[in-house]
Design a protein around this motif. Sequence first.
Motif, PDB file in Angstrom:
ATOM      1  N   MET A   1       0.856  -1.187   0.000  1.00  0.00           N
ATOM      2  CA  MET A   1       0.000   0.000   0.000  1.00  0.00           C
ATOM      3  C   MET A   1       0.891   1.235   0.000  1.00  0.00           C
ATOM      4  O   MET A   1       1.677   1.439   0.910  1.00  0.00           O
ATOM      5  CB  MET A   1      -0.892  -0.011   1.229  1.00  0.00           C
ATOM      6  CG  MET A   1      -1.968   1.006   1.155  1.00  0.00           C
ATOM      7  SD  MET A   1      -3.344   0.579   2.236  1.00  0.00           S
ATOM      8  CE  MET A   1      -2.558  -0.060   3.683  1.00  0.00           C
ATOM      9  N   HIS A  30     -10.033   0.713  -7.185  1.00  0.00           N
ATOM     10  CA  HIS A  30      -8.721   0.192  -6.789  1.00  0.00           C
ATOM     11  C   HIS A  30      -8.215   0.846  -5.514  1.00  0.00           C
ATOM     12  O   HIS A  30      -7.326   0.346  -4.869  1.00  0.00           O
ATOM     13  CB  HIS A  30      -7.720   0.349  -7.924  1.00  0.00           C
ATOM     14  CG  HIS A  30      -7.603   1.748  -8.435  1.00  0.00           C
ATOM     15  ND1 HIS A  30      -8.632   2.363  -9.121  1.00  0.00           N
ATOM     16  CD2 HIS A  30      -6.608   2.650  -8.373  1.00  0.00           C
ATOM     17  CE1 HIS A  30      -8.267   3.585  -9.452  1.00  0.00           C
ATOM     18  NE2 HIS A  30      -7.035   3.787  -9.016  1.00  0.00           N
ATOM     19  N   HIS A  31      -8.808   1.982  -5.170  1.00  0.00           N
ATOM     20  CA  HIS A  31      -8.373   2.619  -3.923  1.00  0.00           C
ATOM     21  C   HIS A  31      -8.948   1.931  -2.694  1.00  0.00           C
ATOM     22  O   HIS A  31      -8.446   2.100  -1.591  1.00  0.00           O
ATOM     23  CB  HIS A  31      -8.806   4.082  -3.899  1.00  0.00           C
ATOM     24  CG  HIS A  31      -8.106   4.915  -4.921  1.00  0.00           C
ATOM     25  ND1 HIS A  31      -6.737   5.020  -4.990  1.00  0.00           N
ATOM     26  CD2 HIS A  31      -8.588   5.661  -5.953  1.00  0.00           C
ATOM     27  CE1 HIS A  31      -6.397   5.801  -5.987  1.00  0.00           C
ATOM     28  NE2 HIS A  31      -7.500   6.198  -6.608  1.00  0.00           N
ATOM     29  N   LYS A 341      -8.928   1.908   4.515  1.00  0.00           N
ATOM     30  CA  LYS A 341      -8.866   2.385   3.126  1.00  0.00           C
ATOM     31  C   LYS A 341      -9.776   3.595   2.931  1.00  0.00           C
ATOM     32  O   LYS A 341      -9.413   4.568   2.263  1.00  0.00           O
ATOM     33  CB  LYS A 341      -9.289   1.265   2.169  1.00  0.00           C
ATOM     34  CG  LYS A 341      -8.245   0.197   1.990  1.00  0.00           C
ATOM     35  CD  LYS A 341      -7.073   0.753   1.239  1.00  0.00           C
ATOM     36  CE  LYS A 341      -6.445  -0.281   0.328  1.00  0.00           C
ATOM     37  NZ  LYS A 341      -5.408   0.293  -0.505  1.00  0.00           N
TER      38      LYS A 341
ATOM     39  N   SER B 673      -3.179  -3.541  -4.473  1.00  0.00           N
ATOM     40  CA  SER B 673      -3.061  -2.132  -4.838  1.00  0.00           C
ATOM     41  C   SER B 673      -2.000  -1.961  -5.905  1.00  0.00           C
ATOM     42  O   SER B 673      -2.179  -1.218  -6.867  1.00  0.00           O
ATOM     43  CB  SER B 673      -2.674  -1.303  -3.623  1.00  0.00           C
ATOM     44  OG  SER B 673      -3.747  -1.223  -2.752  1.00  0.00           O
ATOM     45  N   GLN B 677      -2.588  -0.594  -9.445  1.00  0.00           N
ATOM     46  CA  GLN B 677      -1.895   0.639  -9.793  1.00  0.00           C
ATOM     47  C   GLN B 677      -1.307   0.535 -11.182  1.00  0.00           C
ATOM     48  O   GLN B 677      -1.324   1.492 -11.945  1.00  0.00           O
ATOM     49  CB  GLN B 677      -0.781   0.876  -8.787  1.00  0.00           C
ATOM     50  CG  GLN B 677      -0.757   2.294  -8.279  1.00  0.00           C
ATOM     51  CD  GLN B 677       0.354   2.443  -7.274  1.00  0.00           C
ATOM     52  OE1 GLN B 677       0.413   1.684  -6.302  1.00  0.00           O
ATOM     53  NE2 GLN B 677       1.229   3.385  -7.524  1.00  0.00           N
TER      54      GLN B 677
END
Lengths: 454, 774
Positions: A1, A30-31, A341, B673, B677
């Motif tokens: 992360m 995706h966050h 998140k 992530s 990304q």
Amino acid sequence: MTKTQKIRSKDRDAIIQSLRAGVVPRKGLHHIQVGRSNEVSALLKDISRVTDEGSFIRFIIGEYGSGKTFFLNLIRSVAMEQKCVTVHADLSPDRRLHATGGQARLLYAELMRNLSTRTKPDGGALPGVVERFISEVLKKSKEKNLSPDTVIREKLEHLTEMVGGYDFAKVIEAYWKGYDTGDEALKSDAIRWLRGEFSTKTDAKRALDVRMIIDDANFYNMLKLMARFVRLAGFSGLVVCLDELVNLYKLSNTQARKSNYEEILHMLNDSLQGTAYGLGILLGGTPEFLYDTRRGLYSYEALQSRLAENTFAVNGLVDFTGPIIRLENLSPEDLYVLLTKLRLVFASGDSNAYLIPDEGLRAYMEHCHKQIGEAYFRTPRNTIVSFINLLSVLEQNPSANWQNLLGSVLVDKDSNPDFEGLENNDIDSDGTSLSPAEMPTSSNPDDDLKSFKL
Amino acid sequence: MRSMGSFKELLMKAIIPLFVIAAILYFLIRSIRSNSNSNADSSDKYKQPAYTIPEFNVNISYGNSSNFVESKPDEYKWIQPGESVVVAGYTIPDGMVYVGKHLKSGSSYYHTEDPALIKTYLIVSSNSPDRQGNNMDYWPSYSNIPPSSRAAYLEWLAGGKVDPEINIGYVFLFFYGIERRLLHDRKHYHVSNEEIRRLLDEINVLLNIYGSKSGSFKHYANSLMEYVYLSITDSKFYDLEPPPIKYTYEVGPLVKLALGQLALEGKPLVANWMYEYVIHHPEMYLKTPARRCTEEFRKLFIIHYNNKFGDGIVVKPNKTNVTVSYRCASSGMGEFELATNSLNIPDVSILKTLLNKVKPIVNECQDELDKYSRWLGKKENQENSLIGYSFLPDILFSTIENKDVEEFKKWLSGLVNGGESAIVSNMELIKRWSVKNSEKMTKKEFLSFISFLQKLGFGIEPDIRFDGGTLKAKGQSVLFKLNEYEEVLDSPSSHYSAKLVLLQFAVAVAKADNVIAEGEQMMLIDSIENTSKLNPAEKRRMKNSLTWLLKSDASTQGLKKKVESFDQKQKDQLADYMVAIAGADGFISPEEVKMLSKLFKLLSYDEKQVYSSIHRYQTDMKDSSDELVSVRPADSVKSGFSIPKPSMAYEEEGFALDRNKIASKIKDTERVSQLLQGVFAEEIPDEPEEIDIVGNENTIHGLDENHSAILFAFQNQSLWPRSEFEKLASQHELMPDGALEVINEKAYELFDDALCEIEDPIEINQEILKEFLK
């Protein structure tokens, strides 16, 4: 992360707004994706296969509340990001894979209405795709000094070898003609045809001079055709998301159920044999849809044997290349990570701007647990809605302190619509009222907001 | 008159009590006599003299010869055994009698003449012998009995003393003589050992003939022999052979002496003497098994006694000493005491503590022999059949040597053929075991069969004692070797029963698809091996039970009943375990799902639960396989049945967060992530060929002239109504939607955002436009 990663305000707002409304966001997923890296990674590979003219089919199996819809949306947005065109729809009694009463055509129509691209991620992108194709044609016709008709025919020539391909090409041509001659009606008819909105051949013949229409019988063939077409339009492939497959399981007519499963078998075979080009199919369902030996996929012998797990993948070995992806039930720990998140999203990715400390997350969860028991993490929609609201209040009232607010947060229990009667699934039969991206509905969405008081 | 009258009255008053006292005395004596006679055989018409009346036996001799005047030797003669003598025409062939004119009795109180002496000058009515003994006295004495009785006596003696019908009084008369010879004479004169032996032999012969006819005679004869035996021995009493069993309810002198001597010397009370002690002790009630199976009881007692007390119990000598005396049957003799009385040998037999120590052993032995005894008690059963042996306690079983048993054992070994176990046809087993119905063994027959097998070191599954059924001719069983070093099991522990139910359910699942995959079988075996709650013997049995369950076509019937007592937690465990078994081969087939549904229903689960459980199992498997994610602490690793944690755990435990799990989730989230990304992150425009095209004034970022022209047009106006835009598009020979699609796509590619929303009116994102036109 990467906590330092900045979250764009557009994504941030989209996420917060969607979650506050109790629906799965369409952007920036995706966050807030928690875990499931193996599943995501498997699907990423699938999509890259589609962009390489390959195909895939995946059954996304998870219980109510395990985040199937979220997951499907995530994959869909990944696909769009990879320049794929996506279509999606929930199955319902009026929308099936196979039917004789128009339900398959209705499903097709729903899919086409929801056709999305990266630039138009909320559906309605079909005209754009067609026009993009024609733009390419025009460009080429200019370069080569050929008439656009000729280029269209040339480009679509190999489509004509496929079922319905000839008429499909004709309809695209008709669109061009409509554009060229300023005949808006013709353009609109062409789009209507492509969306499967013509219900009789006579109408279609009169409007577009084609012999066939998209109907129950050619549902899947037309999807395959569309997959080819989007590639010709410059996209990298077509990804189809079908959710709520439990509706097939609920069909009481054995023959109807079997026919639908046959359709799935057909798709599965195509995918395994590589006869579908640039087409990915995602099917979302519950465990009983898969396992029930009387009514589920397991009741259909041919399908069941193809779905068999890799027999070597035992004792801790896992094979993610099999067609079934199982989503684990949510745990309190999943929820905890999700809350971190969300906190990060609220802080736009800046960990210094947290509105609530870790301790507050725990306390919040414990508070929810007290109120609605384990439902707080099993079906966490309301937990999330209330949390977003809590963060909003904290953000707007910097002097407020979370401890004081916590006691006043009310959380409602969510219910599982899968186990309610079939009537619930009829609501969007007109095709407009509900977007399939929405999470399973609760009776009154406003409740979520009402429940939060200061 | 008055005085006379008063005298008379006085006299009367004095006489009446005297009469009363005399009468009371008379009845008292009578009753004592008749009491002491009640031991005698009631069929014996002739009343035996009373031998033991201590109250009146005041002048008896205690072996002290000081005031004893012996008869003159020429007045009588002791006829030695083997010599013969003729009296009144009767030839007495084997002697052992006193013959003569006068023989002073050993005790001078009742008789001056010894009752045993055959007075040669007395009349004998040879022509009317009183064989019935009708005229025999309470205390017969040859001198006092009528001539007809003397005739019967002499006739009996002459006949070799074998007539079984003769009155027991004559036998006693003869016995008096032997008593005198063995006790009195031996004290005063020399009596050879040879003669003593002959006399004892004679008593034995008499016992054989008359012992069963008169308890009284039996008692005297035995006591005399024992007394003499004790008085002539010069070895330790405990080294002697215990006397032959007599069912008297008192501990005999020899036993007392032997035990006492051991105690005195500080030695343990050895088992064989303790056995004599317990079987004779009046407070030890021996039940049928001990009396019916005397030899088995003796062996068993000795084994158990030694197991419990080693060489024996060691007791401290107590103060009460053993005194052994013999009170003669003959009225002409008194009581004799053993010389050893002066040795102060303690009488440990009277110790309550000693009795209490061995009582449990006796009871245990009797219980263990109970089945065998009952079996023996049935007429139709023969002692040496194999079935009978099956009822013997294991310890005794190992001591028997029997050809049939050996053969049976050989046969069993042959079946197993050197291995640990074998699958055998029930028909074959039934044939070897005598059963009433050749179709199946009854519960009883099966139990005895199982018990017999166990004694030979074999077990069988199914075993009715371990929740298995009976043995039916068609079908198979698993015969297996027991390990002698492991515990012998007779009944299932609660853990065993519960685990067996699990196993039955699991096997039903494993068999559902008609194929028992290796993985499934391995998992079943592992689950038995890994159960900490079973001991090795139970594990051995259960594995064989598993073999049988897998082989047999046992149905799921009856399983419902077995889980009725299960609580929810056990049910959850069972449910998860079944799913794990179904998935052990890496694949849960539809047949297995069907079976699981059926079994879940038995556990009264909702139908849907089975699918959820399968799903959870599958996702758990996946979870635990991920090495990057598996940061669970070792103590949470599945143990025992290797059952996944029940999902309901949270409900029970309230609110809890697993920090390790959170850590792993965060790690996994980081990975996802990064993956995402790569997809969503802004792309860096580094394509050189497109940069070349930028050099052309009319094109922007590789877009063609037409699209670029539209971008330039956007500069002047930020809000475009749809119709206006369509015009703009057609000016540049572009289709409106297609053009926007292309431009937006480019915008995404370069700046990760759209230039405009495709709506009416179209709003241009000025920031992106500026970027475009830089």
